[in-house]
Design a protein around this motif. Sequence first.
Motif, PDB file in Angstrom:
ATOM      1  N   ASP A  62       0.862  -1.179   0.000  1.00 36.46           N
ATOM      2  CA  ASP A  62       0.000   0.000   0.000  1.00 36.46           C
ATOM      3  C   ASP A  62       0.897   1.227   0.000  1.00 36.46           C
ATOM      4  O   ASP A  62       1.482   1.586   1.032  1.00 36.46           O
ATOM      5  CB  ASP A  62      -0.910  -0.018   1.238  1.00 36.46           C
ATOM      6  CG  ASP A  62      -1.967   1.074   1.201  1.00 36.46           C
ATOM      7  OD1 ASP A  62      -1.872   1.960   0.336  1.00 36.46           O
ATOM      8  OD2 ASP A  62      -2.878   1.051   2.046  1.00 36.46           O
ATOM      9  N   VAL A  63       1.033   1.855  -1.157  1.00 31.96           N
ATOM     10  CA  VAL A  63       1.924   3.002  -1.332  1.00 31.96           C
ATOM     11  C   VAL A  63       1.151   4.271  -0.982  1.00 31.96           C
ATOM     12  O   VAL A  63       0.129   4.572  -1.579  1.00 31.96           O
ATOM     13  CB  VAL A  63       2.450   3.073  -2.783  1.00 31.96           C
ATOM     14  CG1 VAL A  63       3.388   4.268  -2.948  1.00 31.96           C
ATOM     15  CG2 VAL A  63       3.144   1.776  -3.158  1.00 31.96           C
ATOM     16  N   GLY A  64       1.665   5.026  -0.004  1.00 32.67           N
ATOM     17  CA  GLY A  64       0.926   6.173   0.509  1.00 32.67           C
ATOM     18  C   GLY A  64      -0.232   5.704   1.364  1.00 32.67           C
ATOM     19  O   GLY A  64      -1.365   6.175   1.211  1.00 32.67           O
ATOM     20  N   ASP A  87       4.703   5.130   3.373  1.00 34.91           N
ATOM     21  CA  ASP A  87       4.225   6.505   3.327  1.00 34.91           C
ATOM     22  C   ASP A  87       5.397   7.446   3.487  1.00 34.91           C
ATOM     23  O   ASP A  87       6.424   7.091   4.084  1.00 34.91           O
ATOM     24  CB  ASP A  87       3.189   6.772   4.424  1.00 34.91           C
ATOM     25  CG  ASP A  87       2.289   7.950   4.085  1.00 34.91           C
ATOM     26  OD1 ASP A  87       1.174   7.712   3.570  1.00 34.91           O
ATOM     27  OD2 ASP A  87       2.703   9.101   4.300  1.00 34.91           O
ATOM     28  N   ALA A 105       7.579   7.416  -3.001  1.00 34.29           N
ATOM     29  CA  ALA A 105       6.825   6.621  -3.977  1.00 34.29           C
ATOM     30  C   ALA A 105       7.481   6.587  -5.346  1.00 34.29           C
ATOM     31  O   ALA A 105       7.242   5.651  -6.125  1.00 34.29           O
ATOM     32  CB  ALA A 105       5.407   7.181  -4.104  1.00 34.29           C
ATOM     33  N   ALA A 120      -2.492   2.472  -4.560  1.00 34.13           N
ATOM     34  CA  ALA A 120      -2.048   3.871  -4.558  1.00 34.13           C
ATOM     35  C   ALA A 120      -3.320   4.705  -4.469  1.00 34.13           C
ATOM     36  O   ALA A 120      -3.817   5.213  -5.471  1.00 34.13           O
ATOM     37  CB  ALA A 120      -1.239   4.202  -5.799  1.00 34.13           C
ATOM     38  N   LEU A 124      -1.515   9.848  -5.604  1.00 30.28           N
ATOM     39  CA  LEU A 124      -0.665  10.167  -6.748  1.00 30.28           C
ATOM     40  C   LEU A 124      -0.619  11.658  -7.057  1.00 30.28           C
ATOM     41  O   LEU A 124       0.345  12.142  -7.665  1.00 30.28           O
ATOM     42  CB  LEU A 124      -1.116   9.381  -7.981  1.00 30.28           C
ATOM     43  CG  LEU A 124      -0.635   7.922  -8.023  1.00 30.28           C
ATOM     44  CD1 LEU A 124      -1.312   7.153  -9.138  1.00 30.28           C
ATOM     45  CD2 LEU A 124       0.885   7.854  -8.172  1.00 30.28           C
ATOM     46  N   THR A 133       6.263   7.824 -10.850  1.00 31.31           N
ATOM     47  CA  THR A 133       5.676   6.997  -9.801  1.00 31.31           C
ATOM     48  C   THR A 133       4.821   5.883 -10.385  1.00 31.31           C
ATOM     49  O   THR A 133       4.822   4.755  -9.876  1.00 31.31           O
ATOM     50  CB  THR A 133       4.846   7.875  -8.846  1.00 31.31           C
ATOM     51  OG1 THR A 133       5.690   8.909  -8.310  1.00 31.31           O
ATOM     52  CG2 THR A 133       4.278   7.058  -7.694  1.00 31.31           C
ATOM     53  N   LEU A 137       5.223   1.821  -9.776  1.00 30.41           N
ATOM     54  CA  LEU A 137       4.156   0.881  -9.459  1.00 30.41           C
ATOM     55  C   LEU A 137       4.169  -0.290 -10.435  1.00 30.41           C
ATOM     56  O   LEU A 137       4.008  -1.455 -10.042  1.00 30.41           O
ATOM     57  CB  LEU A 137       2.801   1.588  -9.494  1.00 30.41           C
ATOM     58  CG  LEU A 137       2.554   2.629  -8.406  1.00 30.41           C
ATOM     59  CD1 LEU A 137       1.288   3.426  -8.711  1.00 30.41           C
ATOM     60  CD2 LEU A 137       2.450   1.982  -7.029  1.00 30.41           C
ATOM     61  N   VAL A 149      -5.822   2.158  -7.961  1.00 30.13           N
ATOM     62  CA  VAL A 149      -5.564   3.587  -7.776  1.00 30.13           C
ATOM     63  C   VAL A 149      -6.893   4.284  -7.512  1.00 30.13           C
ATOM     64  O   VAL A 149      -7.926   3.879  -8.039  1.00 30.13           O
ATOM     65  CB  VAL A 149      -4.901   4.171  -9.045  1.00 30.13           C
ATOM     66  CG1 VAL A 149      -4.731   5.676  -8.939  1.00 30.13           C
ATOM     67  CG2 VAL A 149      -3.564   3.490  -9.309  1.00 30.13           C
TER      68      VAL A 149
END
Length: 308
Positions: A62-64, A87, A105, A120, A124, A133, A137, A149
């Motif tokens: 889980d990005v961010g 994060d 990221a 994401a 973004l 970025t 991903l 996203v």
Amino acid sequence: MTELSPAHDAAVTDRGRLAGSAYNDDRYLAALQSLYRWQTPRYDLPGMVGKQLSAIRRLVVDVGCGNGKFIKRLRQDRPDLSLLGLDIAAGILADVPGPVAVADASRLPLATASADAALALHMLYHVPDIAQTVKELSRVVTGEGPVIVSTNSERDKAELNDLWVRAAGDVLGVARGPSRISLSARFSLEKAPAFLGKEFSRVETIELPGTITVRDPEPVVAHMASYRAWADLDARLLGIAAAPEVPLVRKRLALLRGDPIEEPKSGTPPGRGWQPRADPNPGFGAHWLQTVVSPPAAKCREQRSPRL
């Protein structure tokens, strides 16, 4: 499409502002999330994400990840998954169940094709280089793995901006002042497919329209206050020393409804002087985008699902 200034982009993507003020804890993010409690129809967003991951059996990054809303639900519903939260803001990770890490990221600390899926969600628009970025991903997810996203439409909650504009006008002594900063405008529902299509062969867009109806000003006031990290930019747009304060927004909300305005007395909790009528406040249109992209490829074929 909205034209954005360099100052806007710099403010929305500034790492110091994001990590040190906007998301140094989950207070403001929670206020943004909580407004959707009054949305009709209600969407179980973590549940929808979990459904998209039904075929995944190993690592999901889980990005961010923010305050871990989606990680917490996935740990509950899918204990078989390995989850990693990343994060840019260390403070907001304090209550996220691990493993978690502070990461950029655009330079993910993961090997190529090491994750089975990536999230994401509403992040973004905060990265300086969106295209880079998206490449990251694509790089870290296996060839058949989904990337999920989310973002907002450029039409999202337009009534809240109108409220801000009128409150800004109250400060300036005019009918309408400048608009507030738009966080998601750099990567909106309308712009997302073009960004994602450069790295993924299929982009499926699911629009989730709804209306947010509130009968008390506090959810709206809390939502407006969550933009405090960008108040200096809003103030510069207004040409004043400070952006509209929360009490002024509360007053303007009452005026829009025609309600009597009563100032809270000293020691009274904020909002107690706002007397709502039986009829609901005008609704705010909300549009949430979930985009599923898979697998990596050079050319995009966009597919839009029916409205839910």
